[in-house]
Structure formats: C-alpha cells, structure tokens
Design a protein around this motif. Sequence first.
Motif, PDB file in Angstrom:
ATOM      1  N   TRP A 138      -7.196  10.572  -3.354  1.00 57.97           N
ATOM      2  CA  TRP A 138      -6.675  10.320  -4.694  1.00 57.97           C
ATOM      3  C   TRP A 138      -6.799   8.842  -5.053  1.00 57.97           C
ATOM      4  CZ3 TRP A 138      -1.346  13.232  -4.212  1.00 57.97           C
ATOM      5  CH2 TRP A 138      -1.588  14.611  -4.067  1.00 57.97           C
ATOM      6  N   ALA A 139      -6.928   8.567  -6.328  1.00 57.17           N
ATOM      7  CA  ALA A 139      -6.917   7.189  -6.824  1.00 57.17           C
ATOM      8  C   ALA A 139      -5.488   6.656  -6.844  1.00 57.17           C
ATOM      9  CB  ALA A 139      -7.507   7.135  -8.230  1.00 57.17           C
ATOM     10  N   THR A 140      -5.346   5.344  -6.775  1.00 59.70           N
ATOM     11  CA  THR A 140      -4.024   4.713  -6.805  1.00 59.70           C
ATOM     12  C   THR A 140      -3.815   3.894  -8.073  1.00 59.70           C
ATOM     13  OG1 THR A 140      -4.785   2.739  -5.641  1.00 59.70           O
ATOM     14  CG2 THR A 140      -4.030   4.596  -4.291  1.00 59.70           C
ATOM     15  N   VAL A 141      -4.723   3.993  -8.996  1.00 62.17           N
ATOM     16  CA  VAL A 141      -4.659   3.282 -10.265  1.00 62.17           C
ATOM     17  C   VAL A 141      -4.614   4.335 -11.372  1.00 62.17           C
ATOM     18  CG1 VAL A 141      -5.822   1.599 -11.749  1.00 62.17           C
ATOM     19  CG2 VAL A 141      -6.047   1.420  -9.258  1.00 62.17           C
ATOM     20  N   PRO A 142      -3.798   4.176 -12.408  1.00 61.77           N
ATOM     21  CA  PRO A 142      -3.041   2.973 -12.754  1.00 61.77           C
ATOM     22  C   PRO A 142      -1.729   2.845 -11.988  1.00 61.77           C
ATOM     23  CG  PRO A 142      -2.612   4.664 -14.387  1.00 61.77           C
ATOM     24  CD  PRO A 142      -3.651   5.225 -13.452  1.00 61.77           C
ATOM     25  N   ALA A 150       2.081  -8.258   5.023  1.00 61.72           N
ATOM     26  CA  ALA A 150       2.066  -9.430   5.905  1.00 61.72           C
ATOM     27  C   ALA A 150       2.864 -10.575   5.295  1.00 61.72           C
ATOM     28  CB  ALA A 150       0.627  -9.871   6.167  1.00 61.72           C
ATOM     29  N   VAL A 151       2.868 -10.657   3.975  1.00 62.88           N
ATOM     30  CA  VAL A 151       3.589 -11.715   3.274  1.00 62.88           C
ATOM     31  C   VAL A 151       5.084 -11.418   3.207  1.00 62.88           C
ATOM     32  CG1 VAL A 151       3.874 -12.903   1.057  1.00 62.88           C
ATOM     33  CG2 VAL A 151       1.570 -12.323   1.888  1.00 62.88           C
ATOM     34  N   GLU A 152       5.435 -10.165   2.877  1.00 57.90           N
ATOM     35  CA  GLU A 152       6.830  -9.817   2.596  1.00 57.90           C
ATOM     36  C   GLU A 152       7.223  -8.523   3.310  1.00 57.90           C
ATOM     37  OE1 GLU A 152       9.658  -9.865  -1.398  1.00 57.90           O
ATOM     38  OE2 GLU A 152       7.591  -9.207  -1.586  1.00 57.90           O
ATOM     39  N   PRO A 153       7.273  -8.539   4.633  1.00 54.63           N
ATOM     40  CA  PRO A 153       7.544  -7.306   5.384  1.00 54.63           C
ATOM     41  C   PRO A 153       8.929  -6.718   5.145  1.00 54.63           C
ATOM     42  CG  PRO A 153       7.590  -9.214   6.833  1.00 54.63           C
ATOM     43  CD  PRO A 153       7.047  -9.691   5.521  1.00 54.63           C
ATOM     44  N   GLY A 154       9.854  -7.516   4.626  1.00 50.94           N
ATOM     45  CA  GLY A 154      11.202  -7.019   4.410  1.00 50.94           C
ATOM     46  C   GLY A 154      11.419  -6.335   3.078  1.00 50.94           C
ATOM     47  N   ASN A 155      10.377  -6.213   2.276  1.00 50.37           N
ATOM     48  CA  ASN A 155      10.490  -5.621   0.939  1.00 50.37           C
ATOM     49  C   ASN A 155      10.454  -4.102   1.047  1.00 50.37           C
ATOM     50  OD1 ASN A 155       9.954  -4.592  -1.669  1.00 50.37           O
ATOM     51  ND2 ASN A 155       8.828  -6.434  -2.266  1.00 50.37           N
ATOM     52  N   ARG A 156      11.581  -3.434   0.802  1.00 48.94           N
ATOM     53  CA  ARG A 156      11.667  -1.982   0.950  1.00 48.94           C
ATOM     54  C   ARG A 156      10.790  -1.256  -0.072  1.00 48.94           C
ATOM     55  NH1 ARG A 156      15.399   1.428   3.198  1.00 48.94           N
ATOM     56  NH2 ARG A 156      15.535  -0.221   4.767  1.00 48.94           N
ATOM     57  N   ARG A 157      10.740  -1.746  -1.308  1.00 49.57           N
ATOM     58  CA  ARG A 157       9.877  -1.107  -2.307  1.00 49.57           C
ATOM     59  C   ARG A 157       8.418  -1.187  -1.872  1.00 49.57           C
ATOM     60  NH1 ARG A 157      11.072  -0.606  -7.739  1.00 49.57           N
ATOM     61  NH2 ARG A 157       9.044   0.438  -7.858  1.00 49.57           N
ATOM     62  N   LEU A 158       8.046  -2.295  -1.292  1.00 49.27           N
ATOM     63  CA  LEU A 158       6.687  -2.460  -0.805  1.00 49.27           C
ATOM     64  C   LEU A 158       6.411  -1.502   0.344  1.00 49.27           C
ATOM     65  CD1 LEU A 158       3.945  -3.866  -0.535  1.00 49.27           C
ATOM     66  CD2 LEU A 158       5.099  -5.708   0.717  1.00 49.27           C
ATOM     67  N   GLN A 159       7.341  -1.385   1.263  1.00 49.40           N
ATOM     68  CA  GLN A 159       7.163  -0.456   2.380  1.00 49.40           C
ATOM     69  C   GLN A 159       6.941   0.972   1.883  1.00 49.40           C
ATOM     70  OE1 GLN A 159      10.711  -0.968   4.696  1.00 49.40           O
ATOM     71  NE2 GLN A 159      10.324  -3.147   5.074  1.00 49.40           N
ATOM     72  N   ASP A 160       7.754   1.378   0.914  1.00 49.42           N
ATOM     73  CA  ASP A 160       7.613   2.722   0.346  1.00 49.42           C
ATOM     74  C   ASP A 160       6.254   2.881  -0.337  1.00 49.42           C
ATOM     75  OD1 ASP A 160      10.146   3.314   1.242  1.00 49.42           O
ATOM     76  OD2 ASP A 160      11.110   3.021  -0.715  1.00 49.42           O
ATOM     77  N   ARG A 161       5.827   1.832  -1.021  1.00 51.53           N
ATOM     78  CA  ARG A 161       4.541   1.899  -1.720  1.00 51.53           C
ATOM     79  C   ARG A 161       3.384   1.996  -0.744  1.00 51.53           C
ATOM     80  NH1 ARG A 161       1.971  -2.381  -6.175  1.00 51.53           N
ATOM     81  NH2 ARG A 161       0.401  -0.902  -6.980  1.00 51.53           N
ATOM     82  N   VAL A 162       3.451   1.259   0.335  1.00 52.68           N
ATOM     83  CA  VAL A 162       2.409   1.337   1.368  1.00 52.68           C
ATOM     84  C   VAL A 162       2.263   2.768   1.863  1.00 52.68           C
ATOM     85  CG1 VAL A 162       1.835   0.671   3.739  1.00 52.68           C
ATOM     86  CG2 VAL A 162       2.562  -1.073   2.094  1.00 52.68           C
ATOM     87  N   ASN A 163       3.373   3.419   2.132  1.00 51.07           N
ATOM     88  CA  ASN A 163       3.336   4.800   2.629  1.00 51.07           C
ATOM     89  C   ASN A 163       2.780   5.751   1.585  1.00 51.07           C
ATOM     90  OD1 ASN A 163       4.462   4.007   5.079  1.00 51.07           O
ATOM     91  ND2 ASN A 163       6.560   4.340   4.381  1.00 51.07           N
ATOM     92  N   ALA A 164       3.189   5.570   0.328  1.00 50.11           N
ATOM     93  CA  ALA A 164       2.714   6.449  -0.737  1.00 50.11           C
ATOM     94  C   ALA A 164       1.217   6.286  -0.959  1.00 50.11           C
ATOM     95  CB  ALA A 164       3.479   6.158  -2.031  1.00 50.11           C
ATOM     96  N   VAL A 165       0.744   5.055  -0.923  1.00 49.22           N
ATOM     97  CA  VAL A 165      -0.686   4.795  -1.130  1.00 49.22           C
ATOM     98  C   VAL A 165      -1.503   5.350   0.036  1.00 49.22           C
ATOM     99  CG1 VAL A 165      -2.419   2.938  -1.183  1.00 49.22           C
ATOM    100  CG2 VAL A 165      -0.415   2.858  -2.700  1.00 49.22           C
ATOM    101  N   LEU A 219      -5.158  -8.897 -12.827  1.00 52.89           N
ATOM    102  CA  LEU A 219      -4.083  -8.251 -12.068  1.00 52.89           C
ATOM    103  C   LEU A 219      -4.619  -6.986 -11.437  1.00 52.89           C
ATOM    104  CD1 LEU A 219      -1.102  -7.836 -11.252  1.00 52.89           C
ATOM    105  CD2 LEU A 219      -0.745  -6.751 -13.492  1.00 52.89           C
ATOM    106  N   PHE A 220      -4.558  -6.903 -10.121  1.00 58.11           N
ATOM    107  CA  PHE A 220      -4.932  -5.684  -9.405  1.00 58.11           C
ATOM    108  C   PHE A 220      -3.673  -4.934  -8.983  1.00 58.11           C
ATOM    109  CE2 PHE A 220      -9.033  -7.877  -8.026  1.00 58.11           C
ATOM    110  CZ  PHE A 220      -9.806  -7.160  -8.932  1.00 58.11           C
ATOM    111  N   SER A 221      -3.859  -3.689  -8.633  1.00 61.84           N
ATOM    112  CA  SER A 221      -2.779  -2.902  -8.059  1.00 61.84           C
ATOM    113  C   SER A 221      -2.453  -3.484  -6.685  1.00 61.84           C
ATOM    114  CB  SER A 221      -3.217  -1.437  -7.943  1.00 61.84           C
ATOM    115  OG  SER A 221      -2.215  -0.654  -7.356  1.00 61.84           O
ATOM    116  N   GLY A 222      -1.341  -4.184  -6.594  1.00 64.62           N
ATOM    117  CA  GLY A 222      -0.945  -4.818  -5.341  1.00 64.62           C
ATOM    118  C   GLY A 222      -1.540  -6.183  -5.090  1.00 64.62           C
ATOM    119  N   GLY A 223      -2.328  -6.715  -6.035  1.00 66.67           N
ATOM    120  CA  GLY A 223      -2.974  -7.994  -5.789  1.00 66.67           C
ATOM    121  C   GLY A 223      -3.430  -8.661  -7.067  1.00 66.67           C
ATOM    122  N   CYS A 224      -4.404  -9.572  -6.933  1.00 63.24           N
ATOM    123  CA  CYS A 224      -4.979 -10.242  -8.097  1.00 63.24           C
ATOM    124  C   CYS A 224      -6.409 -10.633  -7.757  1.00 63.24           C
ATOM    125  CB  CYS A 224      -4.168 -11.469  -8.503  1.00 63.24           C
ATOM    126  SG  CYS A 224      -4.341 -12.909  -7.415  1.00 63.24           S
ATOM    127  N   GLY A 225      -7.160 -11.039  -8.765  1.00 63.45           N
ATOM    128  CA  GLY A 225      -8.560 -11.391  -8.572  1.00 63.45           C
ATOM    129  C   GLY A 225      -8.749 -12.731  -7.878  1.00 63.45           C
TER     130      GLY A 225
END
Length: 253
Positions: free
Chosen positions: A201-205, A178-193, A130-136
């Motif tokens: 800054w690191a984005t993990v954990p 690209a997969v889920e553009p309508g996800n508001r939590r994802l949009q916020d996370r993209v901006n924060a990252v 499990l990666f931050s925002g993804g997987c291996g």
Amino acid sequence: MFDVIRIPAFKDNYIWLLRKGATATVVDPGDASPVLEVLEREGLSLTAILITHHHADHQGGVASLLARHPAEVFGPAAESITGISQPLRDGATVRITSCDVEFQVIEVPGHTRGHIAYYGSGCLFCGDTLFSGGCGRLFEGTAAQMAASLARLSELPDETAVYCAHEYTAANLRFALAVEPGNRRLQDRVNAVAAARAKGWATVPSTIELEKASNPFLRCDQPEVAAAARRRAPDARDEVAVFAVLREWKNSF
C-alpha cells in the motif's frame, strides 16, 4: 470536489491526477506515459498541468502531454521550465474551472530556489519540499529557506492532506526514530507504515497534523529533537541550526 488518483512513476515518484467528470489536471508529470494511460483508460481530457519545480522527474513529461492535450501549464515563475504558459509567484491564485478548485500558490524555496506548492480544497501538493516523515534535500536553497518554507506549510489546517511526490515514508521514519525515539506518535506511525508497505500500500497522502506530530523537520523546537542535533553539533543553538544538522545527518543516514 475532485477525486485524486495516484499514478506511480519511475522508481518511487507519484504523479497526482485530479479528476472531476471527464476532465483532469495533473501535478508534476515527470513521465507522460503513465498519465496518458490513465487518461485513455478513464476517458479523460487533460485541461491543466501544475508544476512545483524544474527537476526532470517533475516536469519531463509536459511536452509529450501537450502534444496530445492542449492544456494550460502552471509553474514557478522563478524557474526556467519549457512549456509553462502561466508563471506563478507567491500569493497567486490558480483557478482550475474544470476541477472546480482554486489553489493558493505558496513559494517554498529550499529544495530548489523557485519551488512552489499548491494549496486548495483541503489538499496540499508540495512536490519535494515536505515529504511524508521528512523533507527534500537542499540542492539549491539554504537551511534557513527550507526551515521557513516548512514553517509556512505547518501553519496550514491540521486536516490538510499532504500530497508529496515520492514514496519515501518508511526510510524517512527510520531516520525520524533515530532522532526522536521517545515519540509515541512516531512509534505508532512506524508500525502502521511498515504494515502498509508489507501489503504494497502507498503511505501518501499524510496530513499536516500527522507531520507536526512525527516529522522531525517540523519538530526542531522539541527538546528531544534539539538534543539529538546538539549531540552531533553542540553549537546548534537555534531551530534553523538544529534543522541544518538534521538535514545533513539525514543526507548520510
């Protein structure tokens, strides 16, 4: 409770060092040099090494560390890794007395066939599963195995801190959007990252809760995620098939 120190290695790896008092445990030391630097600088004695899988960037530093520190080495019993003194299988318990922590071993095949993760004290050390925002990537296992492994990890408490082994978050979230553009939590996370990375800054954990809310590989049951997969492969009718389409899509994204 132990402190967790992030040790950058190679281009984008993270080696995790658990410190309590004057003792330390390290997770996935692909390179001994930066670990030895921290141990010397902080005056720490290395007592244990935890390995998640056999790839060199996760265990290549073990021999050099053992030459300086007589530590116990824990790792997957199903993989051939030189230096392991305590081979582990699913359900095993790892007690690190020096750090006052007990880890549950979770087998998570997919990235490699014998990959394991360690869960304890509210922390998950999951290597390249499990990666931050993804997987291996699926180098040795199947999509069904990886989907099942991620499902097991997603059942951990929401507040669990997810310590993966690479700084891939920004790239992973570009794909997620690209997969889920309508996800508001994802949009916020993209901006924060983006803001965090702009400052170096690191984005993990991350956390299990955040991953379930914004990581497409944990959201294959969501209508927008499934629809995105089916636009590429109309016969992707179940969650494993959706996962397989997403993983293949990400490989060339």
